[in-house]
Enzyme design. Structure first.
Site, PDB file in Angstrom:
ATOM      1  N   ALA A   1       0.804  -1.220   0.000  1.00  0.00           N
ATOM      2  CA  ALA A   1       0.000   0.000   0.000  1.00  0.00           C
ATOM      3  C   ALA A   1       0.838   1.272   0.000  1.00  0.00           C
ATOM      4  O   ALA A   1       0.350   2.334  -0.355  1.00  0.00           O
ATOM      5  CB  ALA A   1      -0.930  -0.002   1.212  1.00  0.00           C
ATOM      6  N   LYS A   2       2.077   1.164   0.464  1.00  0.00           N
ATOM      7  CA  LYS A   2       3.008   2.301   0.519  1.00  0.00           C
ATOM      8  C   LYS A   2       2.367   3.526   1.166  1.00  0.00           C
ATOM      9  O   LYS A   2       2.476   4.653   0.666  1.00  0.00           O
ATOM     10  CB  LYS A   2       3.538   2.628  -0.872  1.00  0.00           C
ATOM     11  CG  LYS A   2       4.306   1.463  -1.510  1.00  0.00           C
ATOM     12  CD  LYS A   2       4.824   1.820  -2.888  1.00  0.00           C
ATOM     13  CE  LYS A   2       5.598   0.669  -3.502  1.00  0.00           C
ATOM     14  NZ  LYS A   2       4.732  -0.488  -3.871  1.00  0.00           N
ATOM     15  N   ARG A   3       1.713   3.319   2.284  1.00  0.00           N
ATOM     16  CA  ARG A   3       1.086   4.426   2.994  1.00  0.00           C
ATOM     17  C   ARG A   3       2.148   5.290   3.667  1.00  0.00           C
ATOM     18  O   ARG A   3       3.238   4.823   3.979  1.00  0.00           O
ATOM     19  CB  ARG A   3       0.079   3.896   4.024  1.00  0.00           C
ATOM     20  CG  ARG A   3      -1.125   3.163   3.433  1.00  0.00           C
ATOM     21  CD  ARG A   3      -1.869   4.022   2.431  1.00  0.00           C
ATOM     22  NE  ARG A   3      -3.153   3.472   2.042  1.00  0.00           N
ATOM     23  CZ  ARG A   3      -3.446   3.003   0.842  1.00  0.00           C
ATOM     24  NH1 ARG A   3      -2.538   2.978  -0.093  1.00  0.00           N
ATOM     25  NH2 ARG A   3      -4.655   2.553   0.561  1.00  0.00           N
TER      26      ARG A   3
END
Length: 269
Positions: A95-97
């Site tokens: 998700a690379k939040r």
């Protein structure tokens, strides 16, 4: 999932393969489009064919978000299927939040509590208050972007800071975070010349290594510099496995490609 369980599965299967579920309706076999939920139908077939050859699956959120509610429902069904049928498999929300405070906590609840993922990829640019909310969840893991496989990684990640690089600063500072033992790191397979130094700085943490296969990364070199006493690597392959065939045999062909990688990995265990 705790690390001991993951390491046990790696040794049992002689595999540290992670399969990326980057499911694209424009690339899956055309006959699946007749299904009510073609994304889940594709994922289920891939999982059933490959689950004994890998130890982890990594759905990339963009490929589900792109289809709106239908995509999210397919992801939810995929995660329910994995957790109910193959709970020993490690799951990664790619998700690379990267946000702070309550927002980060809500992201963590969404993926850990609601969706049932074991881990999530997180961008470190905003510092510890964008990472520690994820690390607060018991038996969940935060996979920090350290040195990625894309060309643009050289824009910032390898900028010189005195006698070291920016990505090395990220590694060192992240070790001071609360519950940092639950950190893993993304390190691109196309950056093998850096992996030895990364392993020296984080000797005990797992490295998630994308870029083997379609992106040209070399498994032998990654293992040479990245292995530790617990193996410490999750090698991700997506397109090279899941899109190996567009025919009715797509799942069996995916399994063959996964088998080839697993057999190569077994030599290093």
């Amino acid at each position: 999932m705790n690390i001991k369980t993951l390491v046990s599965e790696i040794r049992r299967k002689k595999s540290f393969l992670c399969i990326g579920l980057d499911t694209d309706l424009e690339k899956i076999p055309k006959h699946l489009l007749e299904n009510e939920d073609p994304i889940f139908a594709f994922n289920k077939a891939i999982i059933d064919a490959t689950h004994e050859l890998c130890v982890a699956y990594k759905p990339n959120m963009a490929f589900y978000e792109a289809y709106g509610v239908k995509g999210w429902k397919a992801l939810e069904k995929t995660m329910t299927y994995l957790n109910q049928n193959y709970p020993q498999l490690f799951t990664i929300a790619d998700a690379k939040r990267g946000d702070i405070g309550n927002t980060a906590t809500r992201y963590a609840k969404a993926f850990f509590d609601n969706m049932g993922f074991d881990s999530i990829t997180v961008a470190p640019y905003m510092g510890k208050d964008s990472v520690e909310p994820f690390l607060a969840f018991k038996d969940k893991h935060t996979i920090l972007l350290a040195l990625t496989s894309n060309t643009g990684a050289f824009d910032f990640q390898t900028k010189q800071l005195g006698d070291h690089f920016l990505y090395e600063e990220v590694l060192e500072i992240s070790k001071t975070y609360t519950n940092s033992e639950n950190l893993m790191y993304v390190v691109g397979a196309t950056k093998t010349e850096y992996i030895g130094e990364i392993r020296r700085r984080v000797p005990h943490n797992f490295l998630l290594v994308p870029g083997v296969g379609a992106q040209g990364g070399n498994l032998h070199d990654v293992c040479k510099y990245g292995l530790n006493s617990d193996i410490g690597l999750l090698i991700n392959s997506s397109r090279g496995i899941i899109y190996a065939s567009e025919g009715l045999d797509f799942a069996q062909t995916a399994a063959q490609k996964a088998q080839e990688l697993r057999d190569e990995m077994a030599k290093h265990i």
